[in-house]
Enzyme design. Structure first.
Site, mmCIF file in Angstrom:
data_model
loop_
_atom_site.group_PDB
_atom_site.id
_atom_site.type_symbol
_atom_site.label_atom_id
_atom_site.label_comp_id
_atom_site.label_asym_id
_atom_site.label_seq_id
_atom_site.Cartn_x
_atom_site.Cartn_y
_atom_site.Cartn_z
ATOM 1 N N TYR A 122 0.770 -1.242 0.000
ATOM 2 C CA TYR A 122 0.000 0.000 0.000
ATOM 3 C C TYR A 122 0.806 1.301 0.000
ATOM 4 C CZ TYR A 122 -3.939 -3.100 0.752
ATOM 5 O OH TYR A 122 -4.870 -4.090 0.602
ATOM 6 N N PHE A 404 -9.810 -4.614 10.869
ATOM 7 C CA PHE A 404 -11.079 -4.556 10.144
ATOM 8 C C PHE A 404 -10.856 -4.906 8.686
ATOM 9 C CE2 PHE A 404 -9.269 -0.261 10.642
ATOM 10 C CZ PHE A 404 -9.100 0.143 9.314
HETATM 11 C C1 LIG Z 1 -1.979 -7.910 -3.175
HETATM 12 C C2 LIG Z 1 -2.895 -7.989 -4.373
HETATM 13 C C3 LIG Z 1 -4.221 -7.312 -4.014
HETATM 14 C C4 LIG Z 1 -2.250 -7.230 -5.543
HETATM 15 O O1 LIG Z 1 -3.142 -7.158 -6.637
HETATM 16 P P1 LIG Z 1 -2.598 -6.985 -8.159
HETATM 17 O O2 LIG Z 1 -3.781 -6.724 -9.026
HETATM 18 O O3 LIG Z 1 -1.733 -8.126 -8.479
HETATM 19 O O4 LIG Z 1 -1.740 -5.654 -8.054
HETATM 20 P P2 LIG Z 1 -1.397 -4.659 -9.270
HETATM 21 O O5 LIG Z 1 -1.139 -5.468 -10.503
HETATM 22 O O6 LIG Z 1 -2.439 -3.602 -9.390
HETATM 23 O O7 LIG Z 1 -0.072 -4.035 -8.707
HETATM 24 C C5 LIG Z 1 0.139 -2.653 -8.537
HETATM 25 C C6 LIG Z 1 1.598 -2.501 -8.139
HETATM 26 O O8 LIG Z 1 1.803 -3.087 -6.844
HETATM 27 C C7 LIG Z 1 2.821 -4.089 -6.902
HETATM 28 N N1 LIG Z 1 2.398 -5.157 -6.012
HETATM 29 C C8 LIG Z 1 1.175 -5.719 -5.969
HETATM 30 N N2 LIG Z 1 1.131 -6.642 -5.002
HETATM 31 C C9 LIG Z 1 2.328 -6.650 -4.402
HETATM 32 C C10 LIG Z 1 2.890 -7.399 -3.334
HETATM 33 N N3 LIG Z 1 2.176 -8.330 -2.668
HETATM 34 N N4 LIG Z 1 4.179 -7.159 -2.995
HETATM 35 C C11 LIG Z 1 4.902 -6.230 -3.673
HETATM 36 N N5 LIG Z 1 4.419 -5.478 -4.686
HETATM 37 C C12 LIG Z 1 3.145 -5.699 -5.050
HETATM 38 C C13 LIG Z 1 2.849 -4.512 -8.358
HETATM 39 O O9 LIG Z 1 4.096 -5.066 -8.686
HETATM 40 C C14 LIG Z 1 2.583 -3.211 -9.062
HETATM 41 O O10 LIG Z 1 3.766 -2.425 -9.064
HETATM 42 P P3 LIG Z 1 4.015 -1.274 -10.172
HETATM 43 O O11 LIG Z 1 2.940 -0.266 -9.976
HETATM 44 O O12 LIG Z 1 5.374 -0.774 -9.809
HETATM 45 O O13 LIG Z 1 3.921 -1.975 -11.477
HETATM 46 C C15 LIG Z 1 -3.147 -9.450 -4.834
HETATM 47 O O14 LIG Z 1 -1.925 -10.062 -5.119
HETATM 48 C C16 LIG Z 1 -3.905 -10.273 -3.814
HETATM 49 O O15 LIG Z 1 -5.121 -10.337 -3.880
HETATM 50 N N6 LIG Z 1 -3.189 -10.890 -2.838
HETATM 51 C C17 LIG Z 1 -3.766 -11.766 -1.828
HETATM 52 C C18 LIG Z 1 -4.753 -11.041 -0.948
HETATM 53 C C19 LIG Z 1 -4.162 -9.822 -0.275
HETATM 54 O O16 LIG Z 1 -3.064 -9.851 0.255
HETATM 55 N N7 LIG Z 1 -4.939 -8.734 -0.253
HETATM 56 C C20 LIG Z 1 -4.571 -7.539 0.456
HETATM 57 C C21 LIG Z 1 -5.287 -7.570 1.753
HETATM 58 S S1 LIG Z 1 -4.784 -6.256 2.817
#
Ligand SMILES: CC(C)(COP(=O)(O)OP(=O)(O)OC[C@H]1O[C@@H](n2cnc3c(N)ncnc32)[C@H](O)[C@@H]1OP(=O)(O)O)[C@@H](O)C(=O)NCCC(=O)NCCS
Length: 404
Positions: A122, A404
């Protein structure tokens, strides 16, 4: 691949959007559970991302008021963020964050806050770790207190109906004291604090609610579970403290004295405790708490001017920030904080920093000096970091006692 982001329109869409993260929890999305959740988040605060005609991601936000130093501000309580594993790393999360923060800005919410599953997700969207929290696991042999005292109040068991009435006013009193705590409405109390389904117990018994009373006033409460166990004649049980909140120092001391003295347990565990919790000075052997700290609440200033003007400051003074904010460019530029309110300025900056760093410092739990030592803030005038630290610090570390 192209995808659209919009809010969900019914329970079906809501369930698919929540399942984007729910699947990682191993969740079974029953209709009853989803409906309960939909009532709390509401359809208009649940964004979903579609690829062709399927939902591949979701992000929700509770409508909270968050306690900030000396105040309370409308806040998007970001939750249930997830992307289907079939569509990860294609910008789905980025689009959801875009839609959600635009929505919070339109609603006039100066803040967004969340608990992060990973610290790497984030920051790029302007969220900074603003509070730290930790868990304890205290062995029964080390539960004695540093100073002798006689408890001044009494502890009383509550049934769920009594807890529903007695706990919220205490929580509200505590929230006035601690930055970082979100408001809980009746539905929240019912669904999250009073309801006690088997699947949330993780092998332990049902919730026990106790109230702490002194001079006719309920000044504190605790919610805990017993995890029973005996091995070779001795207890291996655990007392799991879910929440212990007190509106006065006496209540805090007496409540923990009660919890630590409960029989038939090998350990007392609790989590999400702030690093300045009174327990560190109450117990005789604080090392034995085996405190393990990590990041707690993350904060994003959706509207820098309104957020800075919406909290109080420890001393009088002025500071000019040069804020860098790629993701929410309406915050970009120089802001002067003076007399408790912030406005745009042409004056030279005292400190240059990202919106993420300002989010970290906002609740008073992270100093500008420590951010600068990590290359996260740049002091442009001598003494500016110490001046800003004196303004922002508060008498306690921010505390959010629930994820939350
Ligand atoms: C974390 C999650 C939401 C990321 O979704 P995503 O659609 O793959 O993310 P995006 O493709 O929009 O990525 C946006 C940027 O964040 C980075 N990023 C996304 N997830 C990341 C992670 N876990 N660790 C490091 N970098 C991450 C991407 O590399 C990308 O970087 P850039 O802007 O430099 O290219 C997804 O992997 C997921 O659902 N994970 C499991 C559930 C989870 O952890 N949810 C969060 C709950 S708090």
């Amino acid at each position: 691949m192209s995808f659209d982001v919009r809010t969900v329109k019914d329970l079906d869409e809501f369930s698919s959007a929540v399942f984007a993260i729910g699947q990682y929890f191993g969740m079974t999305p029953t209709e009853e559970r989803m409906q309960r959740f939909l009532d709390q988040i509401t359809a208009e605060r649940m964004h979903a991302a579609w690829s062709d005609s399927s939902i591949v991601g979701g992000a929700g936000a509770f409508k909270f008021d968050l306690s900030v130093p000396g105040g309370d501000l409308p806040t998007a309580g970001v939750s249930v963020v997830g992307v289907y594993p079939t569509h990860r790393r294609r910008g789905v999360l980025r689009s959801l964050m875009r839609a959600q923060l635009d929505d919070a800005q339109e609603r006039g919410e100066p803040l967004a806050a969340l608990w992060a599953s990973e610290e790497t997700i984030y920051g790029r969207f302007g969220y900074g770790p603003a509070a730290f929290a930790g868990e304890i696991k205290l062995a029964h042999e080390y539960t004695s207190f540093a100073q002798q005292f006689e408890p001044e109040g009494t502890i009383r068991f509550l049934g769920p109906d009594e807890a529903r009435d007695a706990l919220p006013p205490v929580y509200e009193r505590v929230r006035q004291l601690w930055p970082g705590m979100f408001s809980r409405d009746d539905l929240w109390w019912e669904n999250r604090e009073i309801k006690d389904p088997e699947e949330r117990r993780e092998g332990a018994g049902p919730k026990r609610w106790v109230a702490y009373e002194r001079d006719g006033s309920i000044d504190g409460y605790a919610v805990y579970r017993h995890k029973f166990g005996f091995d070779e004649g001795s207890s291996t049980g655990e007392l799991r403290v879910i929440e212990a909140l007190a509106a006065t120092p006496t209540a805090e001391r007496d409540l923990w004295a009660y919890l630590l003295a409960i029989d038939w347990k090998a350990t007392v565990s609790a989590f999400l405790l702030p690093p300045d919790h009174a327990l560190f000075f109450l117990v005789a052997t604080p090392r034995r708490l085996r405190y393990r700290m990590g990041d707690g609440l993350w904060v994003r200033l959706v509207d820098v001017g309104a957020a800075l003007s919406g909290r109080q400051y420890a001393v009088d003074g002025a500071v000019v920030f040069d804020v860098h904010d790629d993701f929410c460019p309406w915050n970009e530029g120089r802001w002067k904080l003076e007399g408790g309110s912030a406005a745009r300025t042409d004056e030279d900056a005292d400190i240059a920093l990202s919106a993420q760093s300002l989010g970290s410092a906002y609740l008073g739990g992270v100093s500008f000096s420590s951010l600068a030592r990590a290359g996260r803030a740049d002091e442009r005038k001598d003494g500016a970091l110490m001046r800003a630290d004196a303004l922002f610090r508060w008498d306690r570390h921010p505390w959010c006692p629930e994820i939350f």
